[in-house]
Design an enzyme around this catalytic site. Structure first.
Site, PDB file in Angstrom:
ATOM      1  N   HIS A 107      55.088  13.269 -32.490  1.00  0.00           N
ATOM      2  CA  HIS A 107      56.481  13.140 -32.963  1.00  0.00           C
ATOM      3  C   HIS A 107      56.500  12.579 -34.374  1.00  0.00           C
ATOM      4  O   HIS A 107      55.846  11.578 -34.662  1.00  0.00           O
ATOM      5  CB  HIS A 107      57.282  12.217 -32.030  1.00  0.00           C
ATOM      6  CG  HIS A 107      57.742  12.908 -30.789  1.00  0.00           C
ATOM      7  ND1 HIS A 107      58.985  12.724 -30.244  1.00  0.00           N
ATOM      8  CD2 HIS A 107      57.111  13.817 -29.997  1.00  0.00           C
ATOM      9  CE1 HIS A 107      59.108  13.470 -29.162  1.00  0.00           C
ATOM     10  NE2 HIS A 107      57.971  14.140 -28.986  1.00  0.00           N
ATOM     11  N   TYR A 235      67.167   6.277 -29.549  1.00  0.00           N
ATOM     12  CA  TYR A 235      67.452   4.891 -29.166  1.00  0.00           C
ATOM     13  C   TYR A 235      68.927   4.656 -29.486  1.00  0.00           C
ATOM     14  O   TYR A 235      69.332   4.819 -30.644  1.00  0.00           O
ATOM     15  CB  TYR A 235      66.613   3.903 -29.987  1.00  0.00           C
ATOM     16  CG  TYR A 235      65.133   3.893 -29.658  1.00  0.00           C
ATOM     17  CD1 TYR A 235      64.259   4.819 -30.218  1.00  0.00           C
ATOM     18  CD2 TYR A 235      64.610   2.932 -28.802  1.00  0.00           C
ATOM     19  CE1 TYR A 235      62.894   4.791 -29.931  1.00  0.00           C
ATOM     20  CE2 TYR A 235      63.244   2.891 -28.516  1.00  0.00           C
ATOM     21  CZ  TYR A 235      62.396   3.827 -29.073  1.00  0.00           C
ATOM     22  OH  TYR A 235      61.051   3.796 -28.783  1.00  0.00           O
ATOM     23  N   PRO A 327      60.072  -3.653 -23.975  1.00  0.00           N
ATOM     24  CA  PRO A 327      59.576  -2.294 -24.245  1.00  0.00           C
ATOM     25  C   PRO A 327      60.240  -1.572 -25.414  1.00  0.00           C
ATOM     26  O   PRO A 327      59.809  -0.467 -25.768  1.00  0.00           O
ATOM     27  CB  PRO A 327      59.854  -1.554 -22.927  1.00  0.00           C
ATOM     28  CG  PRO A 327      60.942  -2.318 -22.267  1.00  0.00           C
ATOM     29  CD  PRO A 327      60.787  -3.747 -22.696  1.00  0.00           C
ATOM     30  N   LYS A 331      55.447  -0.998 -27.618  1.00  0.00           N
ATOM     31  CA  LYS A 331      54.219  -1.628 -28.102  1.00  0.00           C
ATOM     32  C   LYS A 331      53.274  -2.128 -26.999  1.00  0.00           C
ATOM     33  O   LYS A 331      52.104  -2.435 -27.276  1.00  0.00           O
ATOM     34  CB  LYS A 331      54.567  -2.831 -29.004  1.00  0.00           C
ATOM     35  CG  LYS A 331      55.167  -2.428 -30.324  1.00  0.00           C
ATOM     36  CD  LYS A 331      54.103  -1.926 -31.290  1.00  0.00           C
ATOM     37  CE  LYS A 331      54.661  -1.096 -32.410  1.00  0.00           C
ATOM     38  NZ  LYS A 331      54.553   0.349 -32.232  1.00  0.00           N
ATOM     39  N   TYR A 419      56.646   0.856 -36.121  1.00  0.00           N
ATOM     40  CA  TYR A 419      56.748   1.757 -34.968  1.00  0.00           C
ATOM     41  C   TYR A 419      55.492   2.614 -34.825  1.00  0.00           C
ATOM     42  O   TYR A 419      54.978   2.793 -33.713  1.00  0.00           O
ATOM     43  CB  TYR A 419      57.994   2.649 -35.102  1.00  0.00           C
ATOM     44  CG  TYR A 419      58.345   3.361 -33.826  1.00  0.00           C
ATOM     45  CD1 TYR A 419      59.144   2.743 -32.857  1.00  0.00           C
ATOM     46  CD2 TYR A 419      57.866   4.643 -33.556  1.00  0.00           C
ATOM     47  CE1 TYR A 419      59.454   3.376 -31.669  1.00  0.00           C
ATOM     48  CE2 TYR A 419      58.169   5.290 -32.369  1.00  0.00           C
ATOM     49  CZ  TYR A 419      58.967   4.650 -31.429  1.00  0.00           C
ATOM     50  OH  TYR A 419      59.263   5.278 -30.244  1.00  0.00           O
TER      51      TYR A 419
HETATM   52  P1  FAD Z   1      48.601  -3.278 -16.179  1.00  0.00           P
HETATM   53  O1  FAD Z   1      48.966  -1.881 -16.458  1.00  0.00           O
HETATM   54  O2  FAD Z   1      49.642  -4.183 -15.611  1.00  0.00           O
HETATM   55  O3  FAD Z   1      47.344  -3.259 -15.225  1.00  0.00           O
HETATM   56  C1  FAD Z   1      46.861  -4.408 -14.580  1.00  0.00           C
HETATM   57  C2  FAD Z   1      46.179  -4.012 -13.309  1.00  0.00           C
HETATM   58  O4  FAD Z   1      45.625  -5.170 -12.702  1.00  0.00           O
HETATM   59  C3  FAD Z   1      47.139  -3.407 -12.302  1.00  0.00           C
HETATM   60  O5  FAD Z   1      46.648  -2.164 -11.867  1.00  0.00           O
HETATM   61  C4  FAD Z   1      47.193  -4.433 -11.182  1.00  0.00           C
HETATM   62  O6  FAD Z   1      47.376  -3.837  -9.898  1.00  0.00           O
HETATM   63  C5  FAD Z   1      45.852  -5.114 -11.311  1.00  0.00           C
HETATM   64  N1  FAD Z   1      45.829  -6.482 -10.799  1.00  0.00           N
HETATM   65  C6  FAD Z   1      46.777  -7.437 -10.906  1.00  0.00           C
HETATM   66  N2  FAD Z   1      46.380  -8.573 -10.310  1.00  0.00           N
HETATM   67  C7  FAD Z   1      45.155  -8.335  -9.806  1.00  0.00           C
HETATM   68  C8  FAD Z   1      44.240  -9.131  -9.083  1.00  0.00           C
HETATM   69  N3  FAD Z   1      44.525 -10.395  -8.747  1.00  0.00           N
HETATM   70  N4  FAD Z   1      43.070  -8.582  -8.710  1.00  0.00           N
HETATM   71  C9  FAD Z   1      42.758  -7.307  -9.043  1.00  0.00           C
HETATM   72  N5  FAD Z   1      43.608  -6.493  -9.736  1.00  0.00           N
HETATM   73  C10 FAD Z   1      44.792  -7.019 -10.119  1.00  0.00           C
HETATM   74  N6  FAD Z   1      55.234  -0.423 -22.287  1.00  0.00           N
HETATM   75  C11 FAD Z   1      55.745   0.413 -23.165  1.00  0.00           C
HETATM   76  O7  FAD Z   1      55.197   0.511 -24.269  1.00  0.00           O
HETATM   77  N7  FAD Z   1      56.841   1.178 -22.817  1.00  0.00           N
HETATM   78  C12 FAD Z   1      57.427   1.104 -21.563  1.00  0.00           C
HETATM   79  O8  FAD Z   1      58.384   1.784 -21.269  1.00  0.00           O
HETATM   80  C13 FAD Z   1      56.911   0.210 -20.629  1.00  0.00           C
HETATM   81  N8  FAD Z   1      57.462   0.079 -19.394  1.00  0.00           N
HETATM   82  C14 FAD Z   1      56.930  -0.838 -18.515  1.00  0.00           C
HETATM   83  C15 FAD Z   1      57.494  -1.015 -17.252  1.00  0.00           C
HETATM   84  C16 FAD Z   1      56.969  -1.971 -16.357  1.00  0.00           C
HETATM   85  C17 FAD Z   1      57.599  -2.163 -14.991  1.00  0.00           C
HETATM   86  C18 FAD Z   1      55.870  -2.760 -16.753  1.00  0.00           C
HETATM   87  C19 FAD Z   1      55.303  -3.817 -15.815  1.00  0.00           C
HETATM   88  C20 FAD Z   1      55.305  -2.560 -18.022  1.00  0.00           C
HETATM   89  C21 FAD Z   1      55.835  -1.613 -18.905  1.00  0.00           C
HETATM   90  N9  FAD Z   1      55.275  -1.401 -20.177  1.00  0.00           N
HETATM   91  C22 FAD Z   1      55.789  -0.538 -21.044  1.00  0.00           C
HETATM   92  C23 FAD Z   1      54.131  -2.097 -20.622  1.00  0.00           C
HETATM   93  C24 FAD Z   1      52.857  -1.283 -20.436  1.00  0.00           C
HETATM   94  O9  FAD Z   1      52.978  -0.463 -19.312  1.00  0.00           O
HETATM   95  C25 FAD Z   1      51.770  -2.300 -20.317  1.00  0.00           C
HETATM   96  O10 FAD Z   1      51.681  -2.980 -21.560  1.00  0.00           O
HETATM   97  C26 FAD Z   1      50.424  -1.733 -19.914  1.00  0.00           C
HETATM   98  O11 FAD Z   1      50.490  -1.272 -18.581  1.00  0.00           O
HETATM   99  C27 FAD Z   1      49.351  -2.799 -20.041  1.00  0.00           C
HETATM  100  O12 FAD Z   1      48.185  -2.374 -19.429  1.00  0.00           O
HETATM  101  P2  FAD Z   1      47.227  -3.409 -18.701  1.00  0.00           P
HETATM  102  O13 FAD Z   1      46.094  -2.601 -18.204  1.00  0.00           O
HETATM  103  O14 FAD Z   1      46.975  -4.549 -19.609  1.00  0.00           O
HETATM  104  O15 FAD Z   1      48.080  -4.012 -17.503  1.00  0.00           O
HETATM  105  C1  DHB Z   2      59.243   5.141 -23.684  1.00  0.00           C
HETATM  106  C2  DHB Z   2      59.269   3.807 -23.388  1.00  0.00           C
HETATM  107  C3  DHB Z   2      59.593   2.913 -24.384  1.00  0.00           C
HETATM  108  O1  DHB Z   2      59.618   1.604 -24.130  1.00  0.00           O
HETATM  109  C4  DHB Z   2      59.881   3.327 -25.664  1.00  0.00           C
HETATM  110  O2  DHB Z   2      60.213   2.425 -26.605  1.00  0.00           O
HETATM  111  C5  DHB Z   2      59.838   4.666 -25.949  1.00  0.00           C
HETATM  112  C6  DHB Z   2      59.517   5.585 -24.947  1.00  0.00           C
HETATM  113  C7  DHB Z   2      58.891   6.102 -22.604  1.00  0.00           C
HETATM  114  O3  DHB Z   2      58.707   5.665 -21.463  1.00  0.00           O
HETATM  115  O4  DHB Z   2      58.833   7.297 -22.878  1.00  0.00           O
END
Ligand code: FAD
Ligand code: DHB
Length: 424
Positions: A107, A235, A327, A331, A419
């Site tokens: 994009h 947005y 979100p 980032k 961004y």
């Molecule tokens: P996670 O994806 O949270 O992975 C952590 C993993 O550790 C999980 O699979 C969990 O099951 C596991 N875990 C937890 N505790 C334990 C334990 N005690 N023992 C073993 N395993 C464990 N970011 C955006 O940029 N845009 C978005 O729209 C957006 N929406 C989101 C919506 C939600 C509900 C959430 C929670 C986050 C969102 N984020 C979004 C943020 C983005 O998804 C995260 O920054 C990203 O998932 C980070 O990855 P991670 O691997 O660090 O953590």
């Molecule tokens: C999406 C999520 C976000 O938080 C954002 O800023 C832009 C796109 C998405 O889920 O596509």
């Protein structure tokens, strides 16, 4: 300083060959029969943990990933969708970019809707860079497939993971699975277990400092098998609250609306969601919005959070275990990737050259980027949401900020360069 471990003799048994990827412990390795050892023990099988294990395994560093949930559960979570160029590059280097290269959608701009009009932020024109639309769910599936293809060890549905010996150079992980208890001796433990994981909580409180802001609203997200309403993300700042139009493919849309923290998914039947989304979009956009049954619907609270430092002895934190952004700036996932870039380089330098300079620097280096993304996400959240407590003065400040943004190339460039992602 760590004692240097000879990479050649670093670990006792080749766990990568003896443990299966879904939970199935070979009988020869039942507890009590043999000590399990690996070089890097990773807690969490989300994007951070999987990407780290993939990068390290490719250079011959052994890892074991412990994941609390089943693989189906992890792959059922719908989260982020926007990847910065830095993350795209890292996925390509890690050999996990096939799906993204085929199906990702670059994009060149985003739209900000305000006062019934849409303003374009020309990301490419202002920065020379683009972002990639590719879902976290698809990316996680690609990572699992890549780990499986290399024989990577990911143990699912592990319970009661506990961290030991991080302060006295005897790091080990224990857990339960299938009614048995296990112990894994490691050289490093990496906490990639998200905000609610065990890693951060295992650090003595005097060993860290937490910074937090909780926002007085959440995001309700819907995935639907409908054509995206626009070819670029929209947005929207609207008196009824924020809205976001995003997408996953030409036939799959992702939409969000700002909602109350008291709201539950059952309060939002599809008709209410579509009605509210339409009400928050400019009329010409609402008129062409294609609606249909939701295939996923979830509510996420918004939070800014940082822990410092990202290391305690032989435990390192990465991704959501260490920091959360609201979100709005897309980032969260991208910060997980930059953490993993810094940390994987530091671990590789340690095992290849016996240098712990990168490990010593990791926390400071990663946090410098984290705080800038925290600032941007906080700013963009403030720019686009309704804040119940700020009153009319807050509304006028927001209007002034938006008017300034759309009238100033410097302001638009600042938004655009954040961004698309600050350099690693
Ligand atoms: P996670 O994806 O949270 O992975 C952590 C993993 O550790 C999980 O699979 C969990 O099951 C596991 N875990 C937890 N505790 C334990 C334990 N005690 N023992 C073993 N395993 C464990 N970011 C955006 O940029 N845009 C978005 O729209 C957006 N929406 C989101 C919506 C939600 C509900 C959430 C929670 C986050 C969102 N984020 C979004 C943020 C983005 O998804 C995260 O920054 C990203 O998932 C980070 O990855 P991670 O691997 O660090 O953590
Ligand atoms: C999406 C999520 C976000 O938080 C954002 O800023 C832009 C796109 C998405 O889920 O596509």
């Amino acid at each position: 300083m760590f004692g240097v471990i000879d990479p050649g003799s670093a670990s006792g048994i080749a766990t990568n060959q003896v443990l299966h990827s879904e939970w199935a412990m070979p009988s020869s390795l039942k507890p009590g029969k043999e000590t399990l050892r690996t070089q890097v023990g990773i807690i969490g099988g989300g994007p951070s943990g999987l990407l780290l294990s993939q990068i390290l395994h490719r250079v011959g560093i052994e890892t074991v990933v412990l994941e609390r949930r089943s693989r189906a559960y992890v792959l059922g979570r719908i989260r982020a969708g926007v990847l910065e160029q830095g993350m795209v590059d890292l996925l390509q280097e890690a050999g996990v970019s096939g799906g993204m290269d085929r199906n990702g959608d670059p994009h060149e701009g985003i739209r900000i809707a305000y006062d019934g009009r849409r303003h374009r932020i020309d990301l490419k024109g202002l920065t020379g860079k683009t972002v990639m639309l590719y879902g976290q769910t698809e990316l996680t599936r690609d990572l699992y497939e890549a780990r499986d293809a290399m024989g990577g060890v990911i143990l699912h549905e592990v319970e009661n993971v506990a961290i030991h010996g991080i302060s006295d150079d005897t790091p080990a992980l224990t857990w339960c699975a299938g009614g048995e208890s296990y112990r894994l001796e490691c050289e490093f433990i990496i906490g990639c277990d998200g905000f609610h994981g065990v890693s951060r909580r295992s650090i003595p409180p005097e060993g860290l400092r937490e910074y937090e802001r909780v926002y007085p609203f959440g995001w309700l997200g819907v995935l639907s098998r409908t054509r995206p309403v626009n070819d670029e993300l929209i947005y929207a700042n609207h008196p009824r609250g924020f809205a976001l139009c995003s997408m996953r493919s030409p036939a799959l849309s992702r939409y969000y609306v700002q909602c109350s923290l008291d709201d539950r998914v059952k309060d939002w039947p599809d008709e209410r969601f579509w009605g509210e989304l339409k009400a928050r979009l400019p009329e010409e956009v609402a008129a062409r919005l294609e609606t249909g049954p939701s295939i996923e619907k979830s509510i996420a609270p918004l939070r800014s959070f940082v822990v410092e430092p990202l290391r305690h002895g032989r435990l390192f934190l990465a991704g959501d275990a260490a920091h959360i952004v609201p979100p709005t700036g897309a980032k969260g996932l991208n910060l997980a990737a930059s953490d993993i870039r810094y940390l994987s380089s530091a671990l590789i330098a340690y095992y290849r050259h016996g240098s712990d300079a990168g490990l010593e620097r990791y926390s400071e280096q990663a946090l410098a980027r984290v705080w800038k993304a925290e600032r941007f996400s906080w700013w963009m959240t403030g720019l686009l949401h309704r804040f119940p407590e700020t009153g009319e003065f807050g509304d006028r400040m927001q209007r002034a900020e938006l008017d300034y943004l759309f009238s100033s190339t410097a302001a638009m460039t600042s938004l655009a360069e954040n961004y698309v992602g600050l350099p690693y």
